[in-house]
Write a protein that holds these residues in place. Structure first.
Motif, PDB file in Angstrom:
ATOM      1  N   GLY B  47       0.832  -1.203   0.000  1.00  0.00           N
ATOM      2  CA  GLY B  47       0.000   0.000   0.000  1.00  0.00           C
ATOM      3  C   GLY B  47       0.866   1.252   0.000  1.00  0.00           C
ATOM      4  O   GLY B  47       0.654   2.181  -0.784  1.00  0.00           O
ATOM      5  N   GLY B  48       1.894   1.243   0.862  1.00  0.00           N
ATOM      6  CA  GLY B  48       2.791   2.395   0.967  1.00  0.00           C
ATOM      7  C   GLY B  48       3.605   2.613  -0.302  1.00  0.00           C
ATOM      8  O   GLY B  48       3.706   3.729  -0.815  1.00  0.00           O
ATOM      9  N   ILE B  49       4.186   1.526  -0.820  1.00  0.00           N
ATOM     10  CA  ILE B  49       5.046   1.648  -2.008  1.00  0.00           C
ATOM     11  C   ILE B  49       4.224   2.063  -3.234  1.00  0.00           C
ATOM     12  O   ILE B  49       4.634   2.933  -4.014  1.00  0.00           O
ATOM     13  N   ILE B  50       3.042   1.468  -3.379  1.00  0.00           N
ATOM     14  CA  ILE B  50       2.196   1.821  -4.530  1.00  0.00           C
ATOM     15  C   ILE B  50       1.763   3.284  -4.424  1.00  0.00           C
ATOM     16  O   ILE B  50       1.798   4.026  -5.411  1.00  0.00           O
ATOM     17  N   ALA B  51       1.415   3.711  -3.224  1.00  0.00           N
ATOM     18  CA  ALA B  51       1.010   5.110  -3.043  1.00  0.00           C
ATOM     19  C   ALA B  51       2.189   6.044  -3.341  1.00  0.00           C
ATOM     20  O   ALA B  51       2.022   7.096  -3.958  1.00  0.00           O
ATOM     21  N   TYR B  52       3.390   5.635  -2.910  1.00  0.00           N
ATOM     22  CA  TYR B  52       4.587   6.439  -3.230  1.00  0.00           C
ATOM     23  C   TYR B  52       4.777   6.518  -4.745  1.00  0.00           C
ATOM     24  O   TYR B  52       5.024   7.582  -5.307  1.00  0.00           O
ATOM     25  N   TYR B  53       4.644   5.372  -5.418  1.00  0.00           N
ATOM     26  CA  TYR B  53       4.851   5.326  -6.866  1.00  0.00           C
ATOM     27  C   TYR B  53       3.833   6.220  -7.581  1.00  0.00           C
ATOM     28  O   TYR B  53       4.191   7.000  -8.474  1.00  0.00           O
ATOM     29  N   SER B 204      -3.766   1.452   5.381  1.00  0.00           N
ATOM     30  CA  SER B 204      -2.987   1.828   6.554  1.00  0.00           C
ATOM     31  C   SER B 204      -1.543   2.140   6.152  1.00  0.00           C
ATOM     32  O   SER B 204      -0.967   3.140   6.574  1.00  0.00           O
ATOM     33  N   GLY B 205      -0.954   1.309   5.306  1.00  0.00           N
ATOM     34  CA  GLY B 205       0.421   1.506   4.849  1.00  0.00           C
ATOM     35  C   GLY B 205       0.574   2.774   4.019  1.00  0.00           C
ATOM     36  O   GLY B 205       1.557   3.509   4.171  1.00  0.00           O
ATOM     37  N   ILE B 211       2.973   9.940   6.495  1.00  0.00           N
ATOM     38  CA  ILE B 211       3.444  10.556   7.741  1.00  0.00           C
ATOM     39  C   ILE B 211       4.912  10.221   7.972  1.00  0.00           C
ATOM     40  O   ILE B 211       5.733  11.079   8.229  1.00  0.00           O
ATOM     41  N   TYR B 212       5.210   8.916   7.875  1.00  0.00           N
ATOM     42  CA  TYR B 212       6.596   8.485   7.995  1.00  0.00           C
ATOM     43  C   TYR B 212       7.107   8.123   6.607  1.00  0.00           C
ATOM     44  O   TYR B 212       7.079   8.953   5.725  1.00  0.00           O
ATOM     45  N   VAL B 213       7.524   6.885   6.412  1.00  0.00           N
ATOM     46  CA  VAL B 213       8.031   6.492   5.095  1.00  0.00           C
ATOM     47  C   VAL B 213       7.519   5.105   4.734  1.00  0.00           C
ATOM     48  O   VAL B 213       7.072   4.346   5.598  1.00  0.00           O
ATOM     49  N   ALA B 214       7.568   4.813   3.444  1.00  0.00           N
ATOM     50  CA  ALA B 214       7.247   3.472   2.965  1.00  0.00           C
ATOM     51  C   ALA B 214       8.548   2.807   2.529  1.00  0.00           C
ATOM     52  O   ALA B 214       9.394   3.443   1.911  1.00  0.00           O
ATOM     53  N   GLN B 215       8.689   1.534   2.860  1.00  0.00           N
ATOM     54  CA  GLN B 215       9.955   0.835   2.632  1.00  0.00           C
ATOM     55  C   GLN B 215       9.655  -0.661   2.464  1.00  0.00           C
ATOM     56  O   GLN B 215       8.861  -1.207   3.224  1.00  0.00           O
ATOM     57  N   PRO B 216      10.280  -1.324   1.489  1.00  0.00           N
ATOM     58  CA  PRO B 216       9.927  -2.726   1.227  1.00  0.00           C
ATOM     59  C   PRO B 216      10.140  -3.666   2.409  1.00  0.00           C
ATOM     60  O   PRO B 216       9.468  -4.692   2.509  1.00  0.00           O
ATOM     61  N   THR B 217      11.062  -3.332   3.302  1.00  0.00           N
ATOM     62  CA  THR B 217      11.405  -4.284   4.366  1.00  0.00           C
ATOM     63  C   THR B 217      10.609  -4.068   5.655  1.00  0.00           C
ATOM     64  O   THR B 217      10.862  -4.720   6.654  1.00  0.00           O
ATOM     65  N   VAL B 218       9.646  -3.153   5.625  1.00  0.00           N
ATOM     66  CA  VAL B 218       8.961  -2.788   6.861  1.00  0.00           C
ATOM     67  C   VAL B 218       7.961  -3.862   7.316  1.00  0.00           C
ATOM     68  O   VAL B 218       7.569  -3.932   8.474  1.00  0.00           O
ATOM     69  N   GLY B 219       7.573  -4.753   6.378  1.00  0.00           N
ATOM     70  CA  GLY B 219       6.459  -5.660   6.613  1.00  0.00           C
ATOM     71  C   GLY B 219       6.552  -6.574   7.820  1.00  0.00           C
ATOM     72  O   GLY B 219       5.575  -6.773   8.527  1.00  0.00           O
TER      73      GLY B 219
END
Lengths: 237, 291
Positions: B47-53, B204-205, B211-219
């Motif tokens: 969710g985070g990475i796609i939103a960043y992209y 949620s991601g 607010i913070y950051v999205a990162q592939p290893t956060v899962g």
């Protein structure tokens, strides 16, 4: 004789275990038919195969002339067969009223569903009193009533009833007997699986006896009751 | 000192809202479907990475990007259920747990390849200037993100308790066979529920990535925390997931602020261990469901 339900040479297996080996039976429109036999004879399995919960390995099930043995439970229900399963299988955290609403899940006619809801409450006034209660808080007898009511909410032409008297007090069994007759009088055919053989044969015009997944004998209930050997062997008298 | 405590509590509630949203997704999948989903954190990460992209690379509007995340991840969840979970539905929970561990490893590495190891920020249209609410500092991005999380939580609650589909879900998870017998297509309900849980993690991601950051290893850590919240709240309990999420967020924030930020991530696990000693079924376990 025009059978509304006909089951022909049904084979069902659970894995390697053969549960039914060539069971046949028929139910005519509006008729009460009993299916009796010892524990583990395969009575519930017959009902589960008819309602589509189980896929038969061989044989055929037809309803109103149409083959239904490969249909989903949903399509079989819509064809007009409702199954009130063994052990009630109520939804503990859902209210009585909503359970009945869910019983009409596949229906499109709100007016018809409303009529059937009133009919269910007429059969079982206790359910109306408790309509806001969660099903899990009902007594065993009330849960059984709810399970039957839920099945009736689909306005079936044929009702499959699995052990409705199980665990009920003699007084409740009497009530139940009356309701099954009422349902019958409203034109619904009933295929009744029962341990309580005397009640079953008393209600049903005809009965089938099965043993270890095979037909043993069938005929008019009155005739079966006169057969002393049969009564001793299967009917626990 | 009191002002500081208030600030930490507000920060904790912000983070807790996302813990709640993510845990709500997991409680649908774990508590209701009984799938031990170790890839939950990866759904969040996606969710985070796609939103960043969408926002950072393609320059799409933040709100449109959130909507796309919902659609894409909903579809993704449905496909995962159809291809990986459904064939194992009648098997034991260990089988699906192993499959989701595999899926988790696959997703982490795929996204490391695609997005690299660096953290990314989801771009939002909100001003970065802080807002002062009395002694408490907050900013618009946080307020918006919390509002979206709250709407998503409330919306899911209404969906489950007020709609026909929600009724079919509750019926399916309380007794699958009875649900099938009233004509509910239980496989579709399972697919939808998994998709919904996946979407909640992903939203949620995406929000927390703003607010913070999205990162592939956060899962991995996200998965563990979602499990913590679900166990804390009681398996399958909606209120439990929400309150458990808020408790964890506030506890971490207070602990990190006043005691030691180095051990911030440990507090949740300590909580669960202590709670399980006293209440083995969690805070809000619904006993009637065991009938």
């Amino acid at each position: 004789m025009t059978a509304v339900l006909s089951v022909d040479h049904l084979d069902v297996a659970y894995g390697q275990v053969q549960a039914l080996a060539g069971v046949s039976l028929a139910v005519e429109a509006g008729e009460i038919v009993a299916l009796v036999g010892a524990n583990g004879a395969g009575k519930s399995t017959v009902l589960r195969a008819v309602s589509g919960l189980l896929r038969p390995r061989a044989g055929r099930v037809s309803f109103e002339g149409r083959r239904i043995d490969s249909l989903s439970p949903r399509d079989i229900l819509r064809a007009g067969i409702a199954h009130c399963p063994e052990e009630r299988k109520i939804w503990p955290a859902i209210t009585v009223a909503e359970t009945l609403e869910l019983g009409a899940y596949t229906r499109r006619d709100a007016a018809g569903a409303e009529r059937d809801r009133r009919r269910v409450y007429a059969y079982f006034p206790r359910l109306e009193e408790r309509r806001r209660q969660l099903a899990g808080t009902l007594s065993g007898g009330e849960q059984q009533m709810l399970a039957i009511g839920r099945a009736l909410m689909s306005a079936p032409k044929l009702l499959l009833l699995d052990e409705p008297s199980l665990g009920l007090s003699p007084m409740l069994v009497d009530d139940l007997r009356r309701v099954i007759l009422d349902i019958h009088c409203d034109g619904v055919a009933v295929l009744l699986v029962e341990q309580n053989v005397h009640m079953a044969l008393d209600l049903a015009a005809r009965a089938y006896v099965i043993e270890t997944g095979r037909n043993v004998i069938d005929g008019r209930s009155a005739t079966l009751l006169q057969n002393d050997a049969l009564v001793r062997a299967y009917l626990g008298a | 000192m009191l002002d500081l405590a208030l600030q930490f509590t507000v920060n904790g509630l912000v983070v807790g809202a996302f813990y709640a949203l993510s845990a709500l997704g997991l409680t649908l999948i774990l508590g209701l479907m009984e799938v031990v989903n170790f890839a939950h954190g990866e759904f969040y990460m996606m969710g985070g990475i796609i939103a960043y992209y969408l926002t950072g690379v393609l320059g799409l509007d933040f709100f449109a990007s959130l909507a796309i995340v919902v659609l894409v991840m909903g579809a993704f969840g449905w496909v995962v259920d159809r291809l990986l979970i459904r064939p194992l539905r009648s098997k034991d929970t260990l089988s699906t747990a192993l499959v989701t561990i595999g899926l988790s490893i696959f997703l982490v590495n795929t996204f490391l390849l695609l997005a690299g190891t660096a953290p990314h920020k989801v771009a939002t249209p909100f001003p970065t200037a802080p807002l002062l609410l009395g002694p408490v500092v907050i900013n618009e991005t946080r307020l918006f993100a919390v509002a979206v999380a709250a709407v998503a939580i409330l919306g899911t609650h209404l969906l489950i308790h007020r709609t026909r589909l929600g009724g079919a879900m509750r019926a399916t998870f309380q007794n699958k066979e009875a649900a099938a017998l009233v004509g509910i297509d239980v496989e579709r309900i399972y697919g939808f529920t998994f998709a919904l849980g996946t979407t909640m993690a992903a939203v949620s991601g995406a929000l927390l990535g703003s607010i913070y950051v999205a990162q592939p290893t956060v899962g991995g850590l996200v998965s563990l925390k979602a499990f913590v919240v679900v166990i804390l709240g009681g398996m399958g309990s909606f209120a439990g997931a929400v309150i458990g999420g808020l408790i964890l967020g506030v506890a971490e924030s207070l602990w990190g602020g006043f005691v030691s930020s180095g051990y911030q991530d440990v507090i949740g696990f300590a909580f669960v261990i202590l709670l399980l000693l006293v209440r083995p079924y969690g805070l809000f376990h619904i006993r009637s469901e065991r009938v």
